[in-house]
Design an enzyme around this catalytic site. Structure first.
Site, PDB file in Angstrom:
ATOM      1  N   GLY A 185      14.685  47.019  27.356  1.00 17.21           N
ATOM      2  CA  GLY A 185      14.145  47.458  28.664  1.00 17.21           C
ATOM      3  C   GLY A 185      12.891  46.590  28.705  1.00 17.21           C
ATOM      4  O   GLY A 185      11.806  46.630  28.477  1.00 17.21           O
ATOM      5  N   GLU A 214      18.977  38.172  32.720  1.00 17.98           N
ATOM      6  CA  GLU A 214      18.019  37.362  31.970  1.00 17.98           C
ATOM      7  C   GLU A 214      17.168  36.301  32.759  1.00 17.98           C
ATOM      8  O   GLU A 214      17.017  35.211  32.258  1.00 17.98           O
ATOM      9  CB  GLU A 214      18.800  36.897  30.908  1.00 17.98           C
ATOM     10  N   THR A 238      16.957  35.040  37.193  1.00 19.88           N
ATOM     11  CA  THR A 238      17.867  34.522  38.200  1.00 19.88           C
ATOM     12  C   THR A 238      17.729  32.956  38.154  1.00 19.88           C
ATOM     13  O   THR A 238      16.822  32.539  37.319  1.00 19.88           O
ATOM     14  CB  THR A 238      17.413  34.885  39.473  1.00 19.88           C
ATOM     15  N   GLU A 250      16.568  31.125  40.234  1.00 24.97           N
ATOM     16  CA  GLU A 250      15.516  30.435  40.865  1.00 24.97           C
ATOM     17  C   GLU A 250      14.134  30.593  39.739  1.00 24.97           C
ATOM     18  O   GLU A 250      13.412  29.683  39.258  1.00 24.97           O
ATOM     19  CB  GLU A 250      14.738  31.373  42.045  1.00 24.97           C
TER      20      GLU A 250
HETATM   21  C1  LIG Z   1      24.233  43.604  35.096  1.00 26.71           C
HETATM   22  C2  LIG Z   1      22.744  43.801  34.809  1.00 26.71           C
HETATM   23  C3  LIG Z   1      22.323  44.027  33.526  1.00 26.71           C
HETATM   24  C4  LIG Z   1      21.023  43.788  33.279  1.00 26.71           C
HETATM   25  N1  LIG Z   1      20.604  44.114  31.752  1.00 26.71           N
HETATM   26  C5  LIG Z   1      19.065  44.313  31.610  1.00 26.71           C
HETATM   27  C6  LIG Z   1      18.602  44.669  30.420  1.00 26.71           C
HETATM   28  O1  LIG Z   1      19.607  45.185  29.595  1.00 26.71           O
HETATM   29  N2  LIG Z   1      17.608  44.614  30.268  1.00 26.71           N
HETATM   30  C7  LIG Z   1      16.521  44.340  31.119  1.00 26.71           C
HETATM   31  O2  LIG Z   1      15.169  44.423  30.896  1.00 26.71           O
HETATM   32  N3  LIG Z   1      16.946  43.959  32.495  1.00 26.71           N
HETATM   33  C8  LIG Z   1      18.224  43.895  32.769  1.00 26.71           C
HETATM   34  N4  LIG Z   1      18.781  43.363  34.042  1.00 26.71           N
HETATM   35  C9  LIG Z   1      17.884  42.837  34.840  1.00 26.71           C
HETATM   36  C10 LIG Z   1      17.821  41.597  35.384  1.00 26.71           C
HETATM   37  O3  LIG Z   1      17.330  40.722  34.189  1.00 26.71           O
HETATM   38  C11 LIG Z   1      17.223  41.379  36.796  1.00 26.71           C
HETATM   39  O4  LIG Z   1      17.913  41.916  37.713  1.00 26.71           O
HETATM   40  C12 LIG Z   1      16.730  39.998  37.046  1.00 26.71           C
HETATM   41  O5  LIG Z   1      15.611  39.516  36.336  1.00 26.71           O
HETATM   42  C13 LIG Z   1      16.317  39.777  38.527  1.00 26.71           C
HETATM   43  O6  LIG Z   1      15.252  41.061  38.915  1.00 26.71           O
HETATM   44  P1  LIG Z   1      15.416  41.869  40.150  1.00 26.71           P
HETATM   45  O7  LIG Z   1      16.791  42.457  40.038  1.00 26.71           O
HETATM   46  O8  LIG Z   1      14.121  42.641  40.270  1.00 26.71           O
HETATM   47  O9  LIG Z   1      15.246  40.810  41.404  1.00 26.71           O
HETATM   48  P2  LIG Z   1      13.926  40.044  41.905  1.00 26.71           P
HETATM   49  O10 LIG Z   1      12.830  39.782  41.077  1.00 26.71           O
HETATM   50  O11 LIG Z   1      13.509  41.126  43.084  1.00 26.71           O
HETATM   51  O12 LIG Z   1      14.209  38.790  42.949  1.00 26.71           O
HETATM   52  C14 LIG Z   1      14.967  39.008  44.254  1.00 26.71           C
HETATM   53  C15 LIG Z   1      15.145  37.510  44.629  1.00 26.71           C
HETATM   54  O13 LIG Z   1      13.947  36.696  44.660  1.00 26.71           O
HETATM   55  C16 LIG Z   1      13.953  35.563  44.020  1.00 26.71           C
HETATM   56  N5  LIG Z   1      12.533  35.355  43.314  1.00 26.71           N
HETATM   57  C17 LIG Z   1      11.790  36.229  42.654  1.00 26.71           C
HETATM   58  N6  LIG Z   1      10.640  35.570  42.174  1.00 26.71           N
HETATM   59  C18 LIG Z   1      10.796  34.321  42.711  1.00 26.71           C
HETATM   60  C19 LIG Z   1       9.827  33.095  42.539  1.00 26.71           C
HETATM   61  N7  LIG Z   1       8.829  33.265  41.778  1.00 26.71           N
HETATM   62  N8  LIG Z   1      10.446  32.123  43.120  1.00 26.71           N
HETATM   63  C20 LIG Z   1      11.610  31.894  43.813  1.00 26.71           C
HETATM   64  N9  LIG Z   1      12.490  33.036  43.913  1.00 26.71           N
HETATM   65  C21 LIG Z   1      11.981  34.214  43.339  1.00 26.71           C
HETATM   66  C22 LIG Z   1      15.145  36.117  42.793  1.00 26.71           C
HETATM   67  O14 LIG Z   1      15.360  34.955  42.351  1.00 26.71           O
HETATM   68  C23 LIG Z   1      16.002  36.645  43.703  1.00 26.71           C
HETATM   69  O15 LIG Z   1      16.955  36.014  44.347  1.00 26.71           O
HETATM   70  C24 LIG Z   1      19.939  43.417  34.308  1.00 26.71           C
HETATM   71  C25 LIG Z   1      20.541  43.302  35.644  1.00 26.71           C
HETATM   72  C26 LIG Z   1      21.887  43.366  35.790  1.00 26.71           C
HETATM   73  C27 LIG Z   1      22.107  43.227  37.329  1.00 26.71           C
END
Ligand SMILES: Cc1cc2nc3c(=O)[nH]c(=O)nc-3n(C[C@H](O)[C@H](O)[C@H](O)COP(=O)(O)OP(=O)(O)OC[C@H]3O[C@@H](n4cnc5c(N)ncnc54)[C@H](O)[C@@H]3O)c2cc1C
Length: 379
Positions: free
Chosen positions: A124, A363, A365, A367
């Site tokens: 997490g 892990e 995005t 970006e």
């Molecule tokens: C099926 C699934 C399994 C997962 N498993 C785990 C897990 O086991 N453990 C864990 O800890 N997490 C897990 N995650 C979380 C995952 O790592 C995050 O969803 C991911 O890192 C993106 O974070 P967010 O969803 O909050 O998007 P946000 O960070 O809110 O991003 C939204 C958008 O803004 C863009 N953005 C954000 N910052 C920037 C920047 N600086 N420059 C340009 N663009 C930007 C992003 O690329 C994206 O397009 C999982 C997610 C899913 C969907």
């Protein structure tokens, strides 16, 4: 670099294909439909040594390297992305964090259970308000003599409910301080630690994703991994390796989508000939095959470098970025090649299409991968 599969890789690929045919293919549609996390499959993968691929044999693992690991995940993902995702999360994140940073006592206590899938692991980092900006996390641990008391929530956690143990990274210092976070090992059943809502997802539906909730959760200081304040730095290193596994996952989904599209294009006739003989379709197949080959090279390059103990920060981000985008493109083209049938659940293309999209998000995005690569090349 030797491009031939090693004997171990060939053996693993055959084993996974055979296992998938018997134990995954017959049920995967049902799991996808109902969002069931098929825990028995992971127990079986444990018996095959695939839940502790990188764990040394002295801790009950298979003692393989990253080449075998990539092969195993890609072969699983060719069949079902969600089984590949859960296998990757268990191996790279929870088990990987303990393997890389835990002390000997913690390794002896947790790795044998994780490597055999007697226990399923979760990891997490992400929180509802901090995903890409994980360092800004608000879940907090406060020291109380020999214990730490944790309050807050994590979300999108793979195996948040079914996991027997979780490695969680929480704030123990100031917001904005990269040394203000610490990793803890927390067992299921610890008071104040519970799973929250399970996500209803677009794809990867057989891989369980839930919230983790901490309400005055007391954890003994012996459960800290490494030193207090090192959690975020450890997590970034864990992700460097983890991204190779998401590149492998992407590669497998892309290969699976390509294989079904290729076969279909040779069976489906329009204008009295197979659609594969139409240049518009054959060029799609040529692009897919070329991009998959390039994604494979980047992924195996990162795996090979990791095996040699080199820094893979840039290379794992490149492999993950490129392979995940290829996966989405290949699955999209597969749906197109299947035409209307690609839009139905009677054919496999739509599932690859839904599953592939996670690869550009989990892990880090696409970006964020570009941010990592840009930082590495501009330093
Ligand atoms: C099926 C699934 C399994 C997962 N498993 C785990 C897990 O086991 N453990 C864990 O800890 N997490 C897990 N995650 C979380 C995952 O790592 C995050 O969803 C991911 O890192 C993106 O974070 P967010 O969803 O909050 O998007 P946000 O960070 O809110 O991003 C939204 C958008 O803004 C863009 N953005 C954000 N910052 C920037 C920047 N600086 N420059 C340009 N663009 C930007 C992003 O690329 C994206 O397009 C999982 C997610 C899913 C969907």
């Amino acid at each position: 670099m030797d491009f031939n599969l090693t004997e171990n890789q060939r053996m693993i690929a055959d084993m996974v294909r055979d296992f998938g045919k018997k134990n995954i293919k017959p049920k995967m549609r049902e799991w996808d439909e109902t969002q069931e996390f098929p825990i028995e499959v992971f127990k079986q993968l444990g018996e095959l040594g695939l839940m502790g691929v990188l764990v040394p044999t002295e801790y009950g693992g298979s003692g393989f390297g990253y080449l075998e690991y990539v092969t195993a995940i890609a072969e699983l993902a060719k069949i079902d992305g969600s089984i590949g995702l859960s296998m990757a999360a268990h191996n790279s994140l929870c088990t990987g964090h303990i393997l890389q940073f835990a002390n000997e006592e913690q390794k002896k206590s947790y790795l044998p259970k994780l490597a055999t899938a007697e226990w399923i692991g979760a990891w997490g980092l992400t929180e509802p308000n901090t995903g890409s900006d994980a360092g800004n996390m608000r879940t907090v641990a406060v020291q109380d003599s020999d214990h730490w008391v944790i309050n807050g929530a994590k979300n999108f956690i793979t195996h948040g409910k079914s996991g027997n143990v979780a490695v969680v990274i929480v704030r123990t210092g100031d917001v904005g301080d990269s040394h203000g976070m610490t990793a803890f090992i927390i067992e299921k059943g610890t008071e104040g630690f519970s799973a929250g809502r399970k996500e209803d997802k677009l794809g990867m539906r057989a891989s369980e994703t839930t919230e983790l909730i901490f309400q005055d959760c007391r954890v003994h200081k012996d459960q800290v991994i490494g030193n207090v304040g090192e959690g975020f730095i450890q997590a970034m290193k864990v992700l460097d390796g983890g991204r190779i596994s998401i590149a492998a996952l992407s590669l497998g989904i892309a290969q699976g989508a390509f294989e079904v599209a290729l076969a279909y294009s040779q069976e489906r006739h329009q204008f009295n000939k197979p659609i594969s003989s139409l240049q518009g379709i054959s060029f799609k197949l040529a692009d897919m095959a070329t991009e998959i080959e390039a994604a494979s090279l980047l992924t195996y390059q990162a795996a090979d470098m990791k095996n040699r103990g080199l820094d893979v920060n840039r290379e794992s981000a490149m492999a993950k970025l490129y392979a995940s985008e290829v996966s989405v493109r290949a699955a999209n083209e597969a749906v197109q090649i299947f035409g209307g049938y690609g839009f139905t659940k009677d054919y496999p293309a739509e599932k690859y299409y839904r599953d592939a999209k996670l690869c550009t998000i989990g892990e880090g995005t696409s970006e964020i991968q570009k941010l990592v690569i840009a930082r590495a090349i501009l330093k």
